[in-house]
Write a protein that holds these residues in place. Structure first.
Motif, PDB file in Angstrom:
ATOM      1  N   SER A  23       0.810  -1.221   0.000  1.00  0.00           N
ATOM      2  CA  SER A  23       0.000   0.000   0.000  1.00  0.00           C
ATOM      3  C   SER A  23       0.839   1.264   0.000  1.00  0.00           C
ATOM      4  O   SER A  23       0.403   2.314  -0.482  1.00  0.00           O
ATOM      5  CB  SER A  23      -0.932   0.002   1.225  1.00  0.00           C
ATOM      6  OG  SER A  23      -0.174  -0.122   2.424  1.00  0.00           O
ATOM      7  N   ALA A  24       2.069   1.184   0.540  1.00  0.00           N
ATOM      8  CA  ALA A  24       2.908   2.377   0.588  1.00  0.00           C
ATOM      9  C   ALA A  24       3.501   2.730  -0.770  1.00  0.00           C
ATOM     10  O   ALA A  24       4.106   3.792  -0.929  1.00  0.00           O
ATOM     11  CB  ALA A  24       4.038   2.182   1.600  1.00  0.00           C
ATOM     12  N   ALA A  25       3.327   1.860  -1.768  1.00  0.00           N
ATOM     13  CA  ALA A  25       3.910   2.112  -3.085  1.00  0.00           C
ATOM     14  C   ALA A  25       3.243   3.288  -3.791  1.00  0.00           C
ATOM     15  O   ALA A  25       3.839   3.907  -4.671  1.00  0.00           O
ATOM     16  CB  ALA A  25       3.809   0.863  -3.950  1.00  0.00           C
ATOM     17  N   GLY A  26       2.011   3.584  -3.439  1.00  0.00           N
ATOM     18  CA  GLY A  26       1.311   4.697  -4.072  1.00  0.00           C
ATOM     19  C   GLY A  26      -0.127   4.353  -4.377  1.00  0.00           C
ATOM     20  O   GLY A  26      -0.545   3.193  -4.253  1.00  0.00           O
ATOM     21  N   VAL A  27      -0.896   5.374  -4.760  1.00  0.00           N
ATOM     22  CA  VAL A  27      -2.303   5.166  -5.104  1.00  0.00           C
ATOM     23  C   VAL A  27      -2.599   5.853  -6.435  1.00  0.00           C
ATOM     24  O   VAL A  27      -1.860   6.743  -6.878  1.00  0.00           O
ATOM     25  CB  VAL A  27      -3.241   5.737  -4.015  1.00  0.00           C
ATOM     26  CG1 VAL A  27      -3.032   5.014  -2.694  1.00  0.00           C
ATOM     27  CG2 VAL A  27      -3.061   7.245  -3.851  1.00  0.00           C
ATOM     28  N   ALA A  28      -3.675   5.403  -7.038  1.00  0.00           N
ATOM     29  CA  ALA A  28      -4.159   6.033  -8.269  1.00  0.00           C
ATOM     30  C   ALA A  28      -5.510   6.671  -7.967  1.00  0.00           C
ATOM     31  O   ALA A  28      -6.393   6.026  -7.387  1.00  0.00           O
ATOM     32  CB  ALA A  28      -4.300   5.002  -9.381  1.00  0.00           C
ATOM     33  N   LEU A  29      -5.675   7.929  -8.360  1.00  0.00           N
ATOM     34  CA  LEU A  29      -6.950   8.629  -8.231  1.00  0.00           C
ATOM     35  C   LEU A  29      -7.632   8.562  -9.592  1.00  0.00           C
ATOM     36  O   LEU A  29      -7.140   9.132 -10.566  1.00  0.00           O
ATOM     37  CB  LEU A  29      -6.742  10.085  -7.809  1.00  0.00           C
ATOM     38  CG  LEU A  29      -5.823  10.334  -6.608  1.00  0.00           C
ATOM     39  CD1 LEU A  29      -5.770  11.829  -6.291  1.00  0.00           C
ATOM     40  CD2 LEU A  29      -6.295   9.546  -5.400  1.00  0.00           C
ATOM     41  N   VAL A  30      -8.739   7.849  -9.658  1.00  0.00           N
ATOM     42  CA  VAL A  30      -9.398   7.598 -10.939  1.00  0.00           C
ATOM     43  C   VAL A  30     -10.730   8.330 -10.985  1.00  0.00           C
ATOM     44  O   VAL A  30     -11.597   8.124 -10.136  1.00  0.00           O
ATOM     45  CB  VAL A  30      -9.632   6.088 -11.146  1.00  0.00           C
ATOM     46  CG1 VAL A  30     -10.191   5.827 -12.539  1.00  0.00           C
ATOM     47  CG2 VAL A  30      -8.332   5.314 -10.936  1.00  0.00           C
ATOM     48  N   ARG A  31     -10.892   9.182 -11.995  1.00  0.00           N
ATOM     49  CA  ARG A  31     -12.142   9.921 -12.175  1.00  0.00           C
ATOM     50  C   ARG A  31     -12.909   9.489 -13.411  1.00  0.00           C
ATOM     51  O   ARG A  31     -13.990  10.001 -13.667  1.00  0.00           O
ATOM     52  CB  ARG A  31     -11.839  11.427 -12.274  1.00  0.00           C
ATOM     53  CG  ARG A  31     -11.252  12.028 -11.003  1.00  0.00           C
ATOM     54  CD  ARG A  31     -11.086  13.535 -11.129  1.00  0.00           C
ATOM     55  NE  ARG A  31     -10.628  14.133  -9.897  1.00  0.00           N
ATOM     56  CZ  ARG A  31      -9.350  14.252  -9.535  1.00  0.00           C
ATOM     57  NH1 ARG A  31      -8.410  13.785 -10.348  1.00  0.00           N
ATOM     58  NH2 ARG A  31      -9.019  14.805  -8.399  1.00  0.00           N
ATOM     59  N   ASP A  32     -12.341   8.574 -14.182  1.00  0.00           N
ATOM     60  CA  ASP A  32     -13.021   8.101 -15.388  1.00  0.00           C
ATOM     61  C   ASP A  32     -14.385   7.523 -15.002  1.00  0.00           C
ATOM     62  O   ASP A  32     -14.465   6.586 -14.196  1.00  0.00           O
ATOM     63  CB  ASP A  32     -12.168   7.027 -16.075  1.00  0.00           C
ATOM     64  CG  ASP A  32     -12.748   6.609 -17.410  1.00  0.00           C
ATOM     65  OD1 ASP A  32     -12.186   7.006 -18.441  1.00  0.00           O
ATOM     66  OD2 ASP A  32     -13.771   5.900 -17.408  1.00  0.00           O
ATOM     67  N   PRO A  33     -15.485   8.037 -15.548  1.00  0.00           N
ATOM     68  CA  PRO A  33     -16.830   7.589 -15.133  1.00  0.00           C
ATOM     69  C   PRO A  33     -17.054   6.102 -15.268  1.00  0.00           C
ATOM     70  O   PRO A  33     -17.702   5.486 -14.417  1.00  0.00           O
ATOM     71  CB  PRO A  33     -17.759   8.386 -16.059  1.00  0.00           C
ATOM     72  CG  PRO A  33     -16.975   9.602 -16.443  1.00  0.00           C
ATOM     73  CD  PRO A  33     -15.546   9.138 -16.537  1.00  0.00           C
ATOM     74  N   SER A  34     -16.532   5.480 -16.323  1.00  0.00           N
ATOM     75  CA  SER A  34     -16.758   4.044 -16.513  1.00  0.00           C
ATOM     76  C   SER A  34     -16.050   3.231 -15.434  1.00  0.00           C
ATOM     77  O   SER A  34     -16.586   2.232 -14.940  1.00  0.00           O
ATOM     78  CB  SER A  34     -16.289   3.607 -17.902  1.00  0.00           C
ATOM     79  OG  SER A  34     -14.904   3.862 -18.074  1.00  0.00           O
ATOM     80  N   VAL A  35     -14.837   3.649 -15.062  1.00  0.00           N
ATOM     81  CA  VAL A  35     -14.100   2.936 -14.020  1.00  0.00           C
ATOM     82  C   VAL A  35     -14.764   3.139 -12.662  1.00  0.00           C
ATOM     83  O   VAL A  35     -14.913   2.198 -11.875  1.00  0.00           O
ATOM     84  CB  VAL A  35     -12.629   3.407 -13.974  1.00  0.00           C
ATOM     85  CG1 VAL A  35     -11.885   2.731 -12.816  1.00  0.00           C
ATOM     86  CG2 VAL A  35     -11.932   3.113 -15.286  1.00  0.00           C
ATOM     87  N   VAL A  36     -15.184   4.363 -12.369  1.00  0.00           N
ATOM     88  CA  VAL A  36     -15.848   4.645 -11.099  1.00  0.00           C
ATOM     89  C   VAL A  36     -17.160   3.866 -10.999  1.00  0.00           C
ATOM     90  O   VAL A  36     -17.497   3.312  -9.939  1.00  0.00           O
ATOM     91  CB  VAL A  36     -16.106   6.153 -10.935  1.00  0.00           C
ATOM     92  CG1 VAL A  36     -16.911   6.427  -9.668  1.00  0.00           C
ATOM     93  CG2 VAL A  36     -14.790   6.916 -10.894  1.00  0.00           C
ATOM     94  N   ASP A  37     -17.894   3.797 -12.103  1.00  0.00           N
ATOM     95  CA  ASP A  37     -19.145   3.040 -12.095  1.00  0.00           C
ATOM     96  C   ASP A  37     -18.896   1.557 -11.845  1.00  0.00           C
ATOM     97  O   ASP A  37     -19.627   0.902 -11.082  1.00  0.00           O
ATOM     98  CB  ASP A  37     -19.869   3.225 -13.428  1.00  0.00           C
ATOM     99  CG  ASP A  37     -21.207   2.508 -13.464  1.00  0.00           C
ATOM    100  OD1 ASP A  37     -21.368   1.577 -14.262  1.00  0.00           O
ATOM    101  OD2 ASP A  37     -22.104   2.864 -12.673  1.00  0.00           O
ATOM    102  N   TYR A  38     -17.864   1.010 -12.476  1.00  0.00           N
ATOM    103  CA  TYR A  38     -17.511  -0.392 -12.254  1.00  0.00           C
ATOM    104  C   TYR A  38     -17.124  -0.620 -10.791  1.00  0.00           C
ATOM    105  O   TYR A  38     -17.564  -1.595 -10.162  1.00  0.00           O
ATOM    106  CB  TYR A  38     -16.350  -0.803 -13.156  1.00  0.00           C
ATOM    107  CG  TYR A  38     -15.885  -2.222 -12.923  1.00  0.00           C
ATOM    108  CD1 TYR A  38     -14.822  -2.484 -12.064  1.00  0.00           C
ATOM    109  CD2 TYR A  38     -16.509  -3.294 -13.549  1.00  0.00           C
ATOM    110  CE1 TYR A  38     -14.390  -3.779 -11.838  1.00  0.00           C
ATOM    111  CE2 TYR A  38     -16.086  -4.598 -13.319  1.00  0.00           C
ATOM    112  CZ  TYR A  38     -15.027  -4.824 -12.470  1.00  0.00           C
ATOM    113  OH  TYR A  38     -14.611  -6.105 -12.241  1.00  0.00           O
TER     114      TYR A  38
END
Length: 339
Positions: A232-247
């Motif tokens: 978890s300390a390696a990093g995170v991705a912030l995803v705003r793409d609607p299709s990915v968020v919906d999934y």
């Protein structure tokens, strides 16, 4: 010997007659089929059919004199399943190689996505301090909901100390919080105290057996995912793409629906004798049947190996089994692996 009926390992259960013949062969290895039939109160054809099945399973082997010798179930399992395990190992190696090749493209993918507009990009955040700053900012700007998957069983004191004030502030502002932990968190005192505190403030908390990855969904518009689920300390991705968020939202809802309410006691209901296992017990049973060791099961469930050992011992007792092979046979017979 087993090529002519390959489905025997999958589709056919070991019935009571076959088990009885196996026991008699252990006790009376030199008996002729007719003698064994008389002991069992069965027809000779039934004895021969049972011996053929036991032979295909590797539980009986021919002697030089033409009789049968009973084989220890664990040794039979090793001989019978070794080729399959070899195939599985080769598949896992191929999968690992493919995963590495795909992961090697992550940097190129994130770089390309960063060229898109801010509302549809994936932003990578590395470094624990940067991650904490981003989470703090997301908590301050969250207005409606926060859904979170929290794998790993009991959480560290540092993680709970960081999460508590953010969760309480969100709840104070009327933000709906739903958190899904693993069943192992129920027996972790610090985590149970944290859950009691936030549920008293209005949060909803459930637990599930296995959670694939840590995930947070803010306002149904942004999802936070680890760049490396194993670190978890390696990093995170912030995803705003609607299709990915919906999934991600649909995946969370599915996981949430299968969860058990965390009642704050830190314990699951005791199993009732004669009933099929549920919750963590069922997860352990399915992983036992899949051939995982206690340590591997503990790692996936986010609990200690000692806790898994206790569950395994309880299951073996309830199934009246002396080894894992026998437990798997009895669990399949009772329908516990498919119910």
């Amino acid at each position: 010997m087993i090529d002519d009926e390959p489905d025997v390992l999958i589709d056919r259960e070991i019935d009571a007659t076959t088990v009885r013949i196996y026991q008699l062969r252990v006790a009376h290895p030199t008996d002729h089929p007719a003698e064994l039939a008389e002991r069992a109160g069965l027809a000779a054809d039934q004895v021969r059919a049972a011996e053929r099945l036991l032979s295909r399973l590797g539980l009986l082997q021919r002697t030089p004199g033409g009789g049968w010798v009973a084989i220890n179930p664990e040794n039979a399992a090793e001989s019978l399943l070794a080729p399959m395990e070899g195939d599985i190992l080769r598949q896992r190696v191929a999968m690992a190689a493919t995963r590495e090749r795909l992961h090697a493209l992550s940097g190129d993918y994130l770089e390309a996505r960063s060229m898109r507009s801010a509302r549809t990009s994936i932003e990578a955040v590395e470094g624990i301090e940067n991650i904490r700053a981003v989470i703090d900012d997301l908590a301050r700007t969250c207005t409606e909901s926060l859904d979170a998957l929290v794998p790993g069983g009991g959480q560290s004191e540092a993680a709970l100390s960081a999460a508590a004030p953010l969760d309480l502030e969100l709840l104070k502002r009327g933000v709906r919080i739903r958190s899904l932990f693993q069943h192992g968190a129920r027996r972790h005192r610090a985590t149970a105290r944290h859950v009691s505190r936030i549920t008293a403030a209005g949060a909803r908390v459930r637990t599930a057996g296995v959670l694939a990855s840590r995930m947070q969904i803010y306002d149904g518009e942004l999802v936070v995912l680890p760049l490396d689920p194993g670190h978890s300390a390696a990093g995170v991705a912030l995803v705003r793409d609607p299709s990915v968020v919906d999934y991600a939202s649909q995946f969370f809802q599915l996981s949430w629906g299968a969860g058990l309410d965390f009642d704050g006691t830190g314990e699951e209901d005791a199993p009732v004798a004669g009933t099929a296992p549920i919750g963590q017990e069922r997860d352990v049973l399915l992983m036992m049947a899949a051939g995982l060791s206690n340590d591997e099961i503990a790692d996936r469930l986010g609990v200690s190996a000692r806790s898994v050992s206790r569950v395994v011992a309880n299951l073996m007792t309830r199934l009246n089994a002396t080894n894992r092979f026998q437990a798997g046979v009895e669990a399949a017979t009772q329908g516990w692996l498919t119910s």
